[in-house]
Motif scaffolding. Sequence first.
Motif, short mmCIF file in Angstrom:
data_model
loop_
_atom_site.label_atom_id
_atom_site.label_comp_id
_atom_site.label_asym_id
_atom_site.label_seq_id
_atom_site.Cartn_x
_atom_site.Cartn_y
_atom_site.Cartn_z
N PHE A 52 36.64 68.44 16.60
CA PHE A 52 35.46 68.83 15.84
C PHE A 52 35.66 68.91 14.33
N LEU A 56 35.70 73.78 10.92
CA LEU A 56 35.42 74.88 11.84
C LEU A 56 36.49 75.97 11.79
N ALA A 67 30.29 79.50 13.50
CA ALA A 67 30.03 78.09 13.17
C ALA A 67 30.19 77.21 14.41
N ARG A 70 27.12 77.71 16.61
CA ARG A 70 25.94 76.99 16.12
C ARG A 70 26.03 75.51 16.45
N LEU A 71 27.23 74.96 16.33
CA LEU A 71 27.45 73.54 16.59
C LEU A 71 27.24 73.19 18.06
N ASP A 75 23.89 71.35 20.72
CA ASP A 75 24.20 69.99 21.17
C ASP A 75 24.97 70.05 22.50
N LYS A 78 28.36 68.22 22.70
CA LYS A 78 29.44 68.92 22.00
C LYS A 78 29.88 70.17 22.77
#
Length: 195
Positions: A52, A56, A67, A70-71, A75, A78
């Motif tokens: 990633f 991060l 973070a 949120r990523l 998704d 992910k």
Amino acid sequence: MRVGLTGGIASGKSTVSAILDELGAVIIDADVLAREVVAKGTPGLEKVVAKFGPELLTTDGDLDRPAMGRLVFADEEKRRALEAIVHPLVFQRIVELEAAATEDDVVVHDIPLLAESGRADTFDAVIVVDADPEVQVDRMVRERGWTREEAEARMLAQASREERLAVATHVIENDGTLEQLRARVEEVYRRLSER
């Protein structure tokens, strides 16, 4: 003796887990292990960064959990990629911890969504921490600062009280005082230890 421990949000499961730990149970908490396997300096964190990116990481070199959240929660692909790194590492730690336990140990797996997972029957016993839904809502509003609507939505996202109770070998009611809770946990632990 392998025991599953579960309970709805704000039922007091974490408190019960802490009491069981004090009494001598071996606690295996997948949420704790999921943080442990991606701690600073671990191969797990290296794999996450390789997949990633270094953005991060915090300035101290730790995983920036907000973070990352949120990523991956925005998704699905992910999220699955992160789980493909973390889940095998957590499973490996669970196997290691179980292997280190003695025959006389009560090994407690702290699993918030045990009723939802369909894995309750893989344990020798299941402890369900139960609280009146109004008590749960009150705790979330008072202790977490949530609105009543937020609290109720979280509860609706989990298995129902009836679904959890259906998988229980032992029910620990947590509507009273900490002393009452401790007494009930001690009673259940004694039964599990005597098996």
